[in-house]
Design a protein around this motif. Structure first.
Motif, PDB file in Angstrom:
ATOM      1  N   ASP A   1       0.809  -1.221   0.000  1.00 38.82           N
ATOM      2  CA  ASP A   1       0.000   0.000   0.000  1.00 38.82           C
ATOM      3  C   ASP A   1       0.840   1.267   0.000  1.00 38.82           C
ATOM      4  OD1 ASP A   1       0.988  -0.425   2.545  1.00 38.82           O
ATOM      5  OD2 ASP A   1      -0.721   0.543   3.525  1.00 38.82           O
TER       6      ASP A   1
ATOM      7  N   LEU B   1       2.758   4.033  -1.709  1.00 39.49           N
ATOM      8  CA  LEU B   1       2.769   4.581  -3.057  1.00 39.49           C
ATOM      9  C   LEU B   1       4.131   5.141  -3.444  1.00 39.49           C
ATOM     10  CD1 LEU B   1      -0.683   6.377  -2.943  1.00 39.49           C
ATOM     11  CD2 LEU B   1      -0.166   4.074  -3.733  1.00 39.49           C
TER      12      LEU B   1
ATOM     13  N   LYS C   1      -9.951   8.617   4.863  1.00 45.38           N
ATOM     14  CA  LYS C   1     -11.035   8.235   3.966  1.00 45.38           C
ATOM     15  C   LYS C   1     -12.382   8.458   4.645  1.00 45.38           C
ATOM     16  CE  LYS C   1     -13.008   4.290   1.503  1.00 45.38           C
ATOM     17  NZ  LYS C   1     -12.885   2.844   1.203  1.00 45.38           N
TER      18      LYS C   1
ATOM     19  N   TYR D   1      -0.514   9.311   1.708  1.00 50.09           N
ATOM     20  CA  TYR D   1      -1.394   8.504   0.866  1.00 50.09           C
ATOM     21  C   TYR D   1      -2.332   9.382   0.038  1.00 50.09           C
ATOM     22  CZ  TYR D   1      -4.205   4.398  -0.353  1.00 50.09           C
ATOM     23  OH  TYR D   1      -4.850   3.402  -1.032  1.00 50.09           O
TER      24      TYR D   1
ATOM     25  N   GLU E   1      -0.611  11.465  -2.830  1.00 47.83           N
ATOM     26  CA  GLU E   1      -0.337  10.699  -4.045  1.00 47.83           C
ATOM     27  C   GLU E   1      -1.617  10.234  -4.734  1.00 47.83           C
ATOM     28  OE1 GLU E   1       2.677  10.117  -5.629  1.00 47.83           O
ATOM     29  OE2 GLU E   1       3.230  11.707  -4.238  1.00 47.83           O
ATOM     30  N   ARG E   2      -2.625   9.846  -3.964  1.00 45.29           N
ATOM     31  CA  ARG E   2      -3.858   9.329  -4.543  1.00 45.29           C
ATOM     32  C   ARG E   2      -4.695  10.425  -5.206  1.00 45.29           C
ATOM     33  NH1 ARG E   2      -3.827   4.220  -6.024  1.00 45.29           N
ATOM     34  NH2 ARG E   2      -3.729   2.722  -4.320  1.00 45.29           N
TER      35      ARG E   2
END
Length: 465
Positions: free
Chosen positions: A164, A166, A398, A433, A436-437
């Motif tokens: 996971d 990145l 999230k 995270y 980058e996402r």
């Protein structure tokens, strides 16, 4: 348990913390054998009933394992049950999931305490390494010390779980802007230009800047050119011409940028078409100040949003805010003192800064919220400031992002050099995270404020202490 036929076959022994970090981690090893020792199941069982955020991950892991193994006989569990297909994986052959009773294995490691779960899991991996000498037996764990102990115990292959991750190095993290050598227009030559009201857009060839994403800023070696990527396709990039002068003449709630980096941050913060703004950088570079000033400008002066919601993780990894009497806001106030301090700085010229702070908090409807209590609700037409977001996991971020309803702007600020969580590193932080996402999401912008000049004292401490 059948022996593997060649060294290309791998057998991954997963530690408990891997399943707590990513509950469905076993699906990432599609073409190999995945071993879950009984000790890992026991640890998950002990964790699942705690009143902690990690307990949810334990329950998800247990339910996932049950889904794979629910129809398997004891003999099949020992030999290996085929793993379900994972859309993200591109495996040529299906792997298996194996449950082993490591309590039955003889203790082959001397010098380690026999009652510790880490010892049992390492012993299980060493035992399997001896039994399957023609296969690669790999222990996967997030625990650095356990990796060292496993190596010392004679285990040949020990790895961290990096599926996971990145990026491999924090220096590779997207900064949100690119610097182009020399004069930008000398590289471009002629291009198509359009005027829409006050905004000027240029269409330049894609091969000039092959790796770009929406809302990335472009700067050149001069002191005049600055632009933001609005859109792109395989042939052209559409740039919004901002100019350095315009960036430096912005202001929000009386705050003006001190340099081009703060100018880019302020531009992204005040643009309502950008729903997610991520500000990274060292302490003292103005992340919280710019975020709060922009929020007050858009709520009070412009009336675009209805309120400001400020939140951050509490020391217990956002698991609780305590049981002593008091409202949620009163309990969160000590952890959000940076916000009240910033409000006082914004009104330090007033006759009574504290009264001004309280008045503005009431007028802008500034609310202090706990991350834990932001679940199960939708946040409408608000500016949400998530401070110290480097201490949150990707799962927690999230949760917050999915609660942002129509018309809500989320501002995440954080310093990856100041991670207080025992479970996170700069490359596994939720802040890393989402940077980058979301970099290719047209409604987000990332600005790294590392280039901002701070106080001489802070800069000296950063470099010499």
């Amino acid at each position: 348990m059948e022996k593997a036929s060649n060294l290309e076959s791998k057998m991954y022994v997963l530690d408990t913390n891997v399943l707590l970090h990513e509950p469905l981690a076993y699906l990432s090893f599609q073409e190999h054998n995945v071993v879950i020792p009984m000790t890992v199941l026991e640890e998950l069982d002990h964790i699942k009933d705690r009143k902690h955020d990690v307990s949810r991950d334990a329950r998800v892991a247990i339910r996932g394992l049950d889904e794979v193994l629910k129809n398997a006989t004891p003999e099949q569990m020992l030999q290996g049950v085929a793993l379900p297909s994972n859309k993200k994986a591109k495996a040529s052959s299906a792997g298996t999931l194996i449950i082993v009773n490591d309590h039955l294995f003889a203790d082959s490691i001397s010098g380690l305490p026999g009652n510790e779960n880490d010892h049992r899991i390492i012993n299980c991996a060493v035992y399997l390494q001896k039994q399957h000498s023609d296969s690669k037996v790999i222990l996967v764990t997030k625990d650095i010390n356990m990796r060292l102990k496993a190596k010392g115990a004679g285990l040949k292959y020990v790895e961290d779980y990096r599926t996971d991750q990145l990026i491999d190095d924090i220096s590779l993290l997207t900064s949100g802007y690119k610097k182009i050598e020399g004069d930008f227009w000398e590289h471009v030559g002629q291009c198509n230009t359009e005027q829409h009201g006050r905004d000027t857009f240029h269409h330049v060839p894609k091969n000039l800047i092959p790796d770009v994403f929406c809302n990335e800023y472009l700067l050149d070696g001069g002191d005049h050119f600055a632009a933001r990527v609005k859109s792109y396709d395989d042939e052209h990039i559409t740039l919004k011409d901002i100019s350095v002068e315009r960036l430096m003449h912005q202001q929000a709630w009386g705050v003006k940028p001190k340099n081009i980096f703060q100018g880019m941050a302020l531009d992204a913060l005040l643009d309502t078409s950008i729903e997610l703004v991520i500000l990274t950088g060292p302490a003292g570079c103005g992340k919280t100040l710019l975020a709060l000033a922009s929020a007050l400008e858009m709520v009070i002066e412009k009336g675009i949003y209805d309120k400001v919601i400020v939140t951050r993780n509490t020391p217990e990894i956002a698991e609780s805010i305590g049981f002593l009497p008091g409202t949620e806001e009163e309990k969160m106030a000590p952890w959000l003192a940076a916000i009240t301090d910033t409000l006082e700085v914004l009104h330090k010229g007033d006759e009574n800064p504290i009264s001004s702070r309280n008045y503005i908090m009431e007028k802008a409807n500034v609310q202090f919220k706990s991350v834990n209590f932001m679940r199960g609700r939708s946040i409408q037409n608000a500016v949400v400031i998530l401070d110290e977001s480097q201490n949150l996991t990707a799962s927690q971020l999230k949760t917050i992002i999915t609660r942002c309803g129509e018309g809500t702007k989320l501002i995440c600020t954080g310093n990856l050099a100041q991670i207080d969580s025992n479970y996170l590193t700069p490359v596994t932080s939720g802040l890393t995270y989402i940077v980058e996402r979301f970099k290719k999401f047209e409604g987000s912008a990332t600005i790294n404020l590392n280039g901002v000049v701070r106080s001489r004292l802070a800069s000296f401490a950063e470099e010499n202490l």
